[in-house]
Design a protein around this motif. Structure first.
Motif, PDB file in Angstrom:
ATOM      1  N   LEU A   1       0.924  -1.064   0.067  1.00 29.61           N
ATOM      2  CA  LEU A   1      -0.019   0.078   0.009  1.00 29.61           C
ATOM      3  C   LEU A   1       0.775   1.146  -0.009  1.00 29.61           C
ATOM      4  CD1 LEU A   1      -3.004  -0.575   2.923  1.00 29.61           C
ATOM      5  CD2 LEU A   1      -2.913  -0.953  -0.305  1.00 29.61           C
ATOM      6  N   TYR A   2       2.011   1.086   0.914  1.00 30.09           N
ATOM      7  CA  TYR A   2       2.894   2.312   0.879  1.00 30.09           C
ATOM      8  C   TYR A   2       3.781   2.585  -0.760  1.00 30.09           C
ATOM      9  CZ  TYR A   2       6.887   5.754   1.914  1.00 30.09           C
ATOM     10  OH  TYR A   2       7.878   6.255   2.096  1.00 30.09           O
ATOM     11  N   GLN A   3       3.875   1.432  -1.689  1.00 28.91           N
ATOM     12  CA  GLN A   3       3.976   1.958  -2.808  1.00 28.91           C
ATOM     13  C   GLN A   3       3.315   2.571  -3.607  1.00 28.91           C
ATOM     14  OE1 GLN A   3       7.548   1.655  -2.640  1.00 28.91           O
ATOM     15  NE2 GLN A   3       7.792   0.546  -4.302  1.00 28.91           N
ATOM     16  N   ILE A   4       1.896   2.026  -3.687  1.00 29.78           N
ATOM     17  CA  ILE A   4       1.173   2.458  -4.245  1.00 29.78           C
ATOM     18  C   ILE A   4       0.723   3.963  -4.251  1.00 29.78           C
ATOM     19  CG2 ILE A   4      -1.541   2.282  -4.859  1.00 29.78           C
ATOM     20  CD1 ILE A   4      -1.064  -0.134  -4.770  1.00 29.78           C
ATOM     21  N   TYR A   5       1.216   4.551  -2.658  1.00 33.06           N
ATOM     22  CA  TYR A   5       0.753   5.762  -2.238  1.00 33.06           C
ATOM     23  C   TYR A   5       1.789   6.473  -2.186  1.00 33.06           C
ATOM     24  CZ  TYR A   5       1.242  10.013   0.852  1.00 33.06           C
ATOM     25  OH  TYR A   5       1.555  10.616   1.217  1.00 33.06           O
ATOM     26  N   LYS A   6       2.986   5.795  -2.882  1.00 36.72           N
ATOM     27  CA  LYS A   6       3.766   7.009  -3.176  1.00 36.72           C
ATOM     28  C   LYS A   6       3.034   7.287  -4.689  1.00 36.72           C
ATOM     29  CE  LYS A   6       7.616   4.280  -2.042  1.00 36.72           C
ATOM     30  NZ  LYS A   6       9.063   3.953  -1.924  1.00 36.72           N
ATOM     31  N   HIS A   7       3.265   6.517  -5.546  1.00 38.66           N
ATOM     32  CA  HIS A   7       3.362   6.401  -6.679  1.00 38.66           C
ATOM     33  C   HIS A   7       1.542   7.523  -7.162  1.00 38.66           C
ATOM     34  CE1 HIS A   7       6.483   4.195  -6.917  1.00 38.66           C
ATOM     35  NE2 HIS A   7       6.499   4.216  -8.422  1.00 38.66           N
ATOM     36  N   TYR A   8       0.778   7.189  -6.314  1.00 37.49           N
ATOM     37  CA  TYR A   8      -0.968   7.415  -6.985  1.00 37.49           C
ATOM     38  C   TYR A   8      -0.893   8.616  -5.816  1.00 37.49           C
ATOM     39  CZ  TYR A   8      -0.834   4.198 -10.678  1.00 37.49           C
ATOM     40  OH  TYR A   8      -0.511   3.772 -11.624  1.00 37.49           O
ATOM     41  N   LYS A   9       0.028   9.536  -5.147  1.00 37.60           N
ATOM     42  CA  LYS A   9      -0.960   9.959  -3.698  1.00 37.60           C
ATOM     43  C   LYS A   9      -2.004  11.452  -4.430  1.00 37.60           C
ATOM     44  CE  LYS A   9       3.816  12.743  -1.981  1.00 37.60           C
ATOM     45  NZ  LYS A   9       4.451  12.847  -1.803  1.00 37.60           N
ATOM     46  N   TYR A  10      -1.658  11.738  -5.015  1.00 37.09           N
ATOM     47  CA  TYR A  10      -2.344  12.792  -4.924  1.00 37.09           C
ATOM     48  C   TYR A  10      -3.846  12.358  -5.870  1.00 37.09           C
ATOM     49  CZ  TYR A  10       1.926  14.883  -5.158  1.00 37.09           C
ATOM     50  OH  TYR A  10       3.035  15.353  -4.078  1.00 37.09           O
ATOM     51  N   ASP A  11      -3.912  11.470  -6.574  1.00 41.13           N
ATOM     52  CA  ASP A  11      -5.565  10.384  -7.016  1.00 41.13           C
ATOM     53  C   ASP A  11      -5.854   9.905  -5.641  1.00 41.13           C
ATOM     54  OD1 ASP A  11      -4.677  11.850  -9.689  1.00 41.13           O
ATOM     55  OD2 ASP A  11      -3.157  10.144  -9.903  1.00 41.13           O
TER      56      ASP A  11
ATOM     57  N   LYS B   1     -15.054  -7.949   6.412  1.00 42.15           N
ATOM     58  CA  LYS B   1     -14.471  -7.407   7.771  1.00 42.15           C
ATOM     59  C   LYS B   1     -13.814  -6.963   8.165  1.00 42.15           C
ATOM     60  CE  LYS B   1     -14.454 -10.898  12.019  1.00 42.15           C
ATOM     61  NZ  LYS B   1     -14.551 -12.689  12.051  1.00 42.15           N
ATOM     62  N   TYR B   2     -12.343  -7.462   8.365  1.00 45.51           N
ATOM     63  CA  TYR B   2     -11.093  -6.897   8.608  1.00 45.51           C
ATOM     64  C   TYR B   2     -10.378  -5.473   7.110  1.00 45.51           C
ATOM     65  CZ  TYR B   2     -10.574 -11.035  11.669  1.00 45.51           C
ATOM     66  OH  TYR B   2     -11.203 -11.180  13.029  1.00 45.51           O
ATOM     67  N   LYS B   3     -10.058  -4.347   7.759  1.00 41.54           N
ATOM     68  CA  LYS B   3      -9.984  -3.117   7.228  1.00 41.54           C
ATOM     69  C   LYS B   3      -8.799  -3.235   6.567  1.00 41.54           C
ATOM     70  CE  LYS B   3     -14.685  -2.101   7.269  1.00 41.54           C
ATOM     71  NZ  LYS B   3     -15.713  -2.894   5.525  1.00 41.54           N
ATOM     72  N   SER B   4      -8.542  -2.776   5.478  1.00 39.70           N
ATOM     73  CA  SER B   4      -7.108  -2.483   5.123  1.00 39.70           C
ATOM     74  C   SER B   4      -7.250  -0.833   4.180  1.00 39.70           C
ATOM     75  CB  SER B   4      -6.311  -3.024   4.767  1.00 39.70           C
ATOM     76  OG  SER B   4      -6.296  -4.399   5.083  1.00 39.70           O
ATOM     77  N   GLY B   5      -6.134  -0.657   4.125  1.00 33.76           N
ATOM     78  CA  GLY B   5      -6.797   0.917   3.585  1.00 33.76           C
ATOM     79  C   GLY B   5      -5.154   1.986   4.115  1.00 33.76           C
ATOM     80  N   MET B   6      -5.881   3.451   3.570  1.00 31.69           N
ATOM     81  CA  MET B   6      -5.240   5.011   4.243  1.00 31.69           C
ATOM     82  C   MET B   6      -6.216   6.408   4.118  1.00 31.69           C
ATOM     83  SD  MET B   6      -3.475   4.419   0.122  1.00 31.69           S
ATOM     84  CE  MET B   6      -2.952   3.327  -0.599  1.00 31.69           C
ATOM     85  N   ILE B   7      -5.767   6.613   5.433  1.00 34.25           N
ATOM     86  CA  ILE B   7      -6.551   6.952   5.839  1.00 34.25           C
ATOM     87  C   ILE B   7      -5.506   8.677   5.860  1.00 34.25           C
ATOM     88  CG2 ILE B   7      -8.121   8.777   8.208  1.00 34.25           C
ATOM     89  CD1 ILE B   7      -8.398   5.875   8.882  1.00 34.25           C
ATOM     90  N   ARG B   8      -6.120   9.573   5.098  1.00 35.02           N
ATOM     91  CA  ARG B   8      -5.162  10.674   5.032  1.00 35.02           C
ATOM     92  C   ARG B   8      -5.445  11.963   6.149  1.00 35.02           C
ATOM     93  NH1 ARG B   8      -1.518  12.935   1.746  1.00 35.02           N
ATOM     94  NH2 ARG B   8      -1.856  15.643   1.613  1.00 35.02           N
ATOM     95  N   GLY B   9      -4.486  12.283   6.834  1.00 40.79           N
ATOM     96  CA  GLY B   9      -4.493  13.217   8.014  1.00 40.79           C
ATOM     97  C   GLY B   9      -4.050  14.805   7.068  1.00 40.79           C
ATOM     98  N   ASP B  10      -3.998  15.816   8.121  1.00 38.94           N
ATOM     99  CA  ASP B  10      -3.843  17.329   7.397  1.00 38.94           C
ATOM    100  C   ASP B  10      -2.701  16.778   7.450  1.00 38.94           C
ATOM    101  OD1 ASP B  10      -5.964  18.074   7.689  1.00 38.94           O
ATOM    102  OD2 ASP B  10      -6.074  18.712  10.043  1.00 38.94           O
ATOM    103  N   LYS B  11      -1.761  16.055   8.405  1.00 38.29           N
ATOM    104  CA  LYS B  11       0.140  16.449   8.159  1.00 38.29           C
ATOM    105  C   LYS B  11       0.873  15.032   7.586  1.00 38.29           C
ATOM    106  CE  LYS B  11       0.528  20.146  11.943  1.00 38.29           C
ATOM    107  NZ  LYS B  11       1.316  20.752  12.743  1.00 38.29           N
ATOM    108  N   GLU B  12      -0.494  14.041   8.010  1.00 38.44           N
ATOM    109  CA  GLU B  12       0.906  12.867   7.844  1.00 38.44           C
ATOM    110  C   GLU B  12      -1.113  12.183   7.661  1.00 38.44           C
ATOM    111  OE1 GLU B  12       0.909  10.803  11.588  1.00 38.44           O
ATOM    112  OE2 GLU B  12       2.176  12.439  12.895  1.00 38.44           O
ATOM    113  N   THR B  13      -0.420  10.669   6.539  1.00 38.10           N
ATOM    114  CA  THR B  13      -1.491   9.874   6.516  1.00 38.10           C
ATOM    115  C   THR B  13      -1.335   8.012   6.933  1.00 38.10           C
ATOM    116  OG1 THR B  13      -1.691  11.187   3.728  1.00 38.10           O
ATOM    117  CG2 THR B  13      -1.589   8.265   3.869  1.00 38.10           C
TER     118      THR B  13
END
Length: 685
Positions: free
Chosen positions: A632-642, A655-667
């Motif tokens: 997921l981090y690799q994908i984030y680095k290449h597509y973080k603006y999309d 049932k079990y969640k995975s993914g990304m949550i973007r905050g003001d200063k951190e993801t």
């Protein structure tokens, strides 16, 4: 014994640097330079072009002359097509026009001088074991046999050369390569006893049918003298055909069978399976029955033992029980290996030596015979059967019935060829794996106290043997304790992980459990989202098609109008499977194009090869898929603006969640949490 001068007169050519050594004795021959150790050994130097053309030698193999150590004095004779001029010491050389022709000519000459029994063994399965068993039963004699399991044409001729040592017996294993229509070495080997151990599904990349394979195998009988002996497995496919073909070449045809009611010359009245060994009650229908013990658990080895017993009976030699009991096959022929982990003991049953369909079935049945002696999990892990050509699908499907009736609690399969098998097997915990790493990961959890695990595959065409090689050491270092009822629930909890990333720099601030990060679901929705981004998917209204997950209760029904951007937005928050089907249908023409894109994505972003095995990415016990927080981090680095075009989060899983949550200063990037609300407190939203 042959002298250098005699060899020269037999094969012709030009003798150089012999000086006063023409009468020197040569009592051994080698085609592999590393085995040349003294001045009584002649080195047949394989010319790269000639041997590739006439003996099928690997075209990338080095020329024999290039392997010669120019400083070595301990060489009796070199037979070569090109004179080696830069040797430090004077070594006799015979320069021939065609080294293969000379090789064969000398081998045939030596064979014709040899007067002791020659035993030739072929078969789709069991030939190596039968050869080794026979050699073991002849343990009181000097026996020549194949080096390793080298059984192609060149090896047969090389063994014929080695008859110069005048062993008491020669036991030679021959492959299809050695008796096919290109050349039948059996007519030159001239076996006194010829054995066919069995006919099975193999070599379909070369032959069209099992009958064609049987025809080739019977060519071994063409070298028999009128009083030679043919020995045939009466239980194998086309046994009657084999017997008829043998009778065209000899009147002495003997058969064996593991079936008590068979009319074969040698049968087994009873097979008793003990832990780690077998006891046989053998009946030769002439003398009294006798009991023998085998240091194996293989039914196939019982059959091979009968073949070896018939060989000794044909030689009028006694069968010594201690030699049979102490016989040990190859280390990877149904070898029981006890492993001590940091917390418990378990047993692996390694049979990755080779595989045909009969050998695969034999391994499963051997496993079944041992399960009653173990209290832990009973596990079967399978790789594919190689060299099946156009018959691959049909042959592998014959494993379905065997697996449905086996004693395994869990069945783990690798290689594309076995995926259809997994889909057909019913009432079993059976799973297909996209790579060896994921399969090893799961075995690490399944191999509990006093468990038994069968590892079975071909030795070539698959990386499954690498599993058998690395698994013991991985298990020895394992600290996993079995404290769960459901494997996938356990893996989800173990895979709980996260990393915090600085939005400005993209650098990782904190990692939690990232080394054990894993999921039990694929990332289908995210993959299709990325594809839509890459292709700048146009927003338009479409009508949903008929999908297996459609339901009026959820509102996802055939004909429902929906915008493509709505599909994209929904991908970011654990979408309904029908939406995933629909978006995939919009993006890909067919399954092949979808796989091509996924493989491209994996390669470009260096992702795990297990990120997606089914179309929707949903958890399926039969389709093992997984990704990590680092994927997921690799994908984030290449597509973080999309990624956060529609939401400040991208959530995958049910049932079990995975993914990304973007905050003001951190993801926050995470895997396998059952409650993501707890995660939101880790970063500032």
């Amino acid at each position: 014994m042959l002298t250098i001068e005699k060899i020269y007169h037999i094969i012709g050519g030009e003798l150089k640097d012999a000086h006063n050594s023409k009468s020197n004795e040569i009592n051994d021959f080698e085609t592999k330079y590393k085995f040349v150790k003294n001045k009584k050994t002649a080195y047949f130097s394989p010319n790269k072009e000639t041997w590739a053309k006439k003996l099928g030698r690997n075209k990338n193999a080095l020329d024999g002359n290039d392997l010669v150590d120019r400083q070595n004095e301990e060489i009796g004779l070199i037979i070569t097509e090109r004179y080696i001029s830069d040797l430090k010491f004077s070594v006799p050389q015979i320069i021939v026009e065609d080294s293969v022709q000379a090789f064969k000519k000398l081998a045939i000459y030596i064979r014709n001088q040899y007067k002791n029994p020659v035993i030739a063994i072929t078969g789709s399965m069991g030939k190596s074991s039968t050869r080794m068993l026979t050699t073991s039963l002849l343990g009181d004699f000097d026996v020549l046999e194949n080096r390793g399991n080298n059984n192609v044409r060149a090896a047969i001729y090389n063994n014929m050369l080695k008859l110069i040592k005048n062993p008491d017996f020669a036991v030679i294993e021959t492959s299809l390569n050695a008796i096919n229509y290109l050349e039948n070495t059996a007519v030159y080997l001239k076996p006194d006893i010829a054995i066919i151990t069995g006919i099975g599904e193999a070599h379909f990349s070369t032959f069209k049918s099992v009958k064609d394979i049987a025809k080739i195998k019977t060519r071994i009988f063409e070298g028999l003298a009128d009083n030679g002996v043919a020995i045939i497995n009466n239980d194998t496919l086309y046994a009657d055909y084999l017997i008829d073909k043998a009778r065209e070449n000899t009147n002495n045809v003997l058969t064996y069978s593991i079936k008590k009611d068979s009319n074969a010359d040698l049968t087994v009245d009873n097979i008793k399976y003990n832990k780690g060994n077998i006891e046989l009650l053998v009946n030769d229908h002439k003398n009294e029955e006798d009991i023998y013990q085998l240091n194996t658990i293989s039914e196939g080895m019982v059959s091979n033992t009968l073949a070896s017993m018939l060989i000794l009976k044909s030689l009028n030699l006694p069968i010594k029980k201690d030699l049979l009991k102490n016989f040990k096959p190859f280390s990877k022929i149904l070898a029981l290996k006890e492993i001590q982990t940091k917390s418990h003991k378990l047993t692996l049953l390694d049979d990755t030596h080779n595989a045909s369909l009969p050998a695969m079935i034999n391994a499963i049945r051997a496993f079944n015979s041992q399960t009653k002696f173990y209290t832990g999990h009973k596990i079967i892990a399978l790789g594919k059967i190689s060299d099946l050509g156009h018959k691959s699908s049909e042959t592998h499907l014959q494993l379905v019935e065997e697996l449905e009736s086996c004693n395994a609690d869990y069945i783990l399969c690798k290689d594309t060829e076995l995926r259809q098998v997994v889909n057909r097997v019913r009432n079993k915990n059976i799973t297909w794996y996209p790579n060896k790493e994921l399969l090893i990961n799961d075995l690490n959890y399944l191999c509990n106290e006093d468990s038994l695990t069968l590892l079975k595959s071909s030795v070539t065409g698959t990386d499954f043997p690498e599993i058998a090689k690395s698994l013991p050491n991985i298990l020895k270092e394992s600290d996993v304790e079995f404290d769960f009822d459901d494997l996938f629930e356990k893996l989800s909890k173990v895979g709980e992980s996260y990393i915090r990333v600085n939005n400005e720099t993209g650098q990782i601030i904190e990692e939690f459990n990232s080394d054990k990060s894993q999921t039990i679901e694929g990332m289908g929705p995210l993959i299709y989202y990325l594809k839509a981004v890459d292709e700048k998917l146009e927003n338009r209204m479409i009508n949903m098609k008929s999908w297996p997950t459609n339901s009026s209760k959820t509102g996802y029904v055939e004909g429902r109008e929906i915008y493509t951007y709505t599909l994209l937005k929904n991908m970011t928050n654990a979408p309904h499977p029908s939406e995933i089907y629909e978006l995939a249908n919009e993006l890909f023409e067919n399954h092949s194009n979808r796989k091509k894109y996924i493989n491209h994505l994996i390669k470009n972003l260096r992702l795990s090869s297990s990120i997606a095995t089914n179309l929707t990415g949903r958890f399926r016990s039969r389709d093992r898929q997984s990704y990590t927080v680092k994927d997921l981090y690799q994908i984030y680095k290449h597509y973080k603006y999309d990624l956060f075009r529609f939401n400040n989060s991208f959530i995958l899983g049910l049932k079990y969640k995975s993914g990304m949550i973007r905050g003001d200063k951190e993801t926050l990037i995470f895997t396998s949490f059952d409650n993501i609300d707890d995660l939101k407190s880790i970063i500032e939203l």
